[in-house]
Design an enzyme around this catalytic site. Structure first.
Site, PDB file in Angstrom:
ATOM      1  N   GLY A   9       0.763  -1.444  -0.244  1.00  0.00           N
ATOM      2  CA  GLY A   9       0.041   0.280   0.053  1.00  0.00           C
ATOM      3  C   GLY A   9       0.996   0.878  -0.312  1.00  0.00           C
ATOM      4  N   TYR A  13      -0.028  -2.052 -12.112  1.00  0.00           N
ATOM      5  CA  TYR A  13      -1.574  -2.275 -11.681  1.00  0.00           C
ATOM      6  C   TYR A  13      -1.496  -1.090 -13.803  1.00  0.00           C
ATOM      7  CZ  TYR A  13      -1.206  -3.578  -7.033  1.00  0.00           C
ATOM      8  OH  TYR A  13      -1.217  -4.169  -6.131  1.00  0.00           O
ATOM      9  N   GLY A  51       3.768  -3.703  -3.732  1.00  0.00           N
ATOM     10  CA  GLY A  51       3.852  -4.014  -5.235  1.00  0.00           C
ATOM     11  C   GLY A  51       4.177  -2.462  -6.280  1.00  0.00           C
ATOM     12  N   ARG A  52       2.477  -1.970  -5.816  1.00  0.00           N
ATOM     13  CA  ARG A  52       2.928  -0.824  -7.143  1.00  0.00           C
ATOM     14  C   ARG A  52       4.344   0.279  -7.088  1.00  0.00           C
ATOM     15  NH1 ARG A  52      -2.019   1.903  -9.049  1.00  0.00           N
ATOM     16  NH2 ARG A  52      -3.141   0.914  -8.134  1.00  0.00           N
ATOM     17  N   CYS A  90     -13.806   3.078 -29.087  1.00  0.00           N
ATOM     18  CA  CYS A  90     -15.168   4.041 -29.168  1.00  0.00           C
ATOM     19  C   CYS A  90     -16.236   4.039 -27.691  1.00  0.00           C
ATOM     20  CB  CYS A  90     -15.964   3.428 -30.149  1.00  0.00           C
ATOM     21  SG  CYS A  90     -14.809   2.914 -31.419  1.00  0.00           S
TER      22      CYS A  90
HETATM   23  C1  LIG Z   1      -2.598  -5.921  -3.521  1.00  0.00           C
HETATM   24  C2  LIG Z   1      -1.882  -6.141  -1.858  1.00  0.00           C
HETATM   25  C3  LIG Z   1      -0.556  -6.243  -1.739  1.00  0.00           C
HETATM   26  C4  LIG Z   1      -0.146  -5.084  -2.219  1.00  0.00           C
HETATM   27  O1  LIG Z   1      -0.399  -3.915  -2.689  1.00  0.00           O
HETATM   28  P1  LIG Z   1       0.288  -2.472  -3.410  1.00  0.00           P
HETATM   29  O2  LIG Z   1      -0.917  -1.177  -2.684  1.00  0.00           O
HETATM   30  O3  LIG Z   1       0.554  -3.045  -5.169  1.00  0.00           O
HETATM   31  O4  LIG Z   1       1.390  -2.066  -2.283  1.00  0.00           O
HETATM   32  C5  LIG Z   1      -0.341  -6.496  -1.140  1.00  0.00           C
HETATM   33  N1  LIG Z   1      -1.032  -7.605   0.231  1.00  0.00           N
HETATM   34  C6  LIG Z   1      -2.251  -7.499  -0.413  1.00  0.00           C
HETATM   35  C7  LIG Z   1      -2.906  -8.815   0.354  1.00  0.00           C
HETATM   36  C8  LIG Z   1      -2.384  -7.328  -1.706  1.00  0.00           C
HETATM   37  O5  LIG Z   1      -3.932  -7.826  -1.864  1.00  0.00           O
END
Ligand SMILES: *Cc1c(COP(=O)(O)O)cnc(C)c1O
Length: 396
Positions: free
Chosen positions: A232, A375, A270-271, A346
């Protein structure tokens, strides 16, 4: 300041027109960034990469030396990562696991299992996992106050389908202490509550989660040695040069660990790991005016790069001017004004950036969209309108 590195701009300019649209991934930039994240974290914090942000095998492989493991959230991701990064520790989560996924994940042997419901605990125990399965209970914590106010995506702290309600925890802890559940080893708790928080906000949340988890486990007489704080970490799409404050975050986690000797923390971003290493390169097909506003239609669109549609933002971009105009008719152009960059679909929803100022943008110019490494491609509705798929290129 340009959004892309010279290596990326050079490659974007050199791509043959018929390979556009194209995704470019800069693996060196990714390795450097991930190594800096690792270096900012204390030893007792493990760094897993959440594969769902971008499971491209080249990126997963490039990250291998910098991460302690990967978080996967489906049987598909599990199988994919076992091939892409063989032998890497995998944590397996997800709110709706099928019987097939339970069976294959148990056979594959995962490093940690994130349990999301009382029923899932029963289903796991019924399969009698041999050798002991290390589980974390994912909890939708009762986060009070405004800790999650205004965050882009909240997975917890309010009613959601994710994780266990705190009211179900006692039942899980009671079951885990009984004989039929002996194959499951409680390692701790997992709480991925929100996406898009800056370091101070995420640290405040980390403290609440950790203090709560340790106190809750002690009260139940079920000691734990791990807390997974989730991911997150924010990516600021309005300021491509900005980065999550990993140093400040790591320092805060070190102070938190000082209060909890013997505890290990894990994060699974992740992001904020891969977003900065990906670019979507395309070209302007049409420049036109409609009822007083300027539009540039680019090759491709949100069926390849869904991020701006999913989040409702303007994807940041750099214009790569192309001097050549071999045609006898006038070239479409906007200069010194606002323009909306739209794709070939479109639907008015196919906008990559709306009413953004540009110095100059002409038909045939290339546009390099940044922050497209997470993403982006893998969340896109790629079959819609049956346009050609992008090509993929690695900057080593
Ligand atoms: C999506 C997710 C993450 C990664 O979240 P980011 O916002 O991309 O850092 C980590 N843990 C769980 C359980 C997730 O569903």
């Amino acid at each position: 300041m340009s959004l892309a590195t010279p290596a990326v701009l050079e490659r974007a300019a050199a791509l043959p027109v018929d390979s556009l649209p194209a995704y470019l991934y800069d693996l060196t930039a990714l390795r450097v960034h991930a190594a800096a994240i690792r270096a900012a974290l204390p030893d007792r914090v493990e760094f897993h990469y959440a594969a769902k942000a971008n499971p491209d095998p080249a990126l997963l492989t490039a990250l291998r030396e910098c991460v302690d493991g990967y978080e996967v959230s489906s049987g598909g991701e599990l199988a994919h990562l076992r091939t892409a990064v063989p032998g890497a520790p995998l944590a397996f989560g997800g709110p709706g696991k099928t019987d097939e996924e339970l069976t294959t994940a148990l056979e594959a042997g995962v490093h940690r299992w994130h349990v999301e419901s009382v029923a899932e605990l029963h289903r796991l125990a019924a399969r009698r996992p041999r050798g002991g399965l290390d589980v974390l209970l994912r909890v939708n914590l009762p986060v009070t106050g405004d800790a999650l106010a205004g965050v882009p995506l909240a997975m917890g702290g309010r009613p959601t389908p994710f994780g266990l309600d705190p009211a179900d925890l006692d039942e899980c802890l009671r079951l885990l202490a009984t004989e039929p559940f002996a194959g499951l080893r409680l390692r701790g708790f997992h709480a991925h509550l929100a996406s898009g928080l800056d370091a101070p906000a995420l640290l405040a949340l980390a403290e609440r989660i950790t203090d709560w988890a340790v106190a809750r486990a002690a009260a139940a007489g079920s000691p734990i040695d791990e807390v997974n704080l989730g991911g997150g970490m924010a990516v600021d799409y309005t300021d491509p040069a900005a980065r999550f404050d990993w140093t400040g975050y790591g320092g805060g986690l070190a102070r938190l660990l000082g209060r909890h000797p013997g505890l290990r923390l894990r994060i699974e971003p992740g992001r904020a790991v891969t977003a900065y290493s990906g670019w979507y390169v395309t070209e302007v097909l049409e420049v036109k005016r409609s009822h007083g506003e300027a539009f540039a239609v680019v090759r491709g669109g949100t069926h390849h790069l869904r991020t701006p549609a999913a989040r409702g933002h303007d994807q940041p971009f750099t214009v790569l001017p192309v001097a050549d105009w071999p045609h006898p008719w006038p070239r479409g152009e906007v200069a010194g004004e606002r323009v909306s960059l739209c794709g070939q679909l479109c639907t008015p929803k196919d906008a990559l950036a709306r009413r953004v100022p540009v110095d100059r943008l002409r038909t045939g110019d290339r546009v390099v969209f940044g922050l497209a490494g997470a993403y982006a491609w893998n969340i896109s509705h790629t079959g819609f309108l049956m346009h050609r798929q992008p090509t993929f290129h690695l900057v080593p």
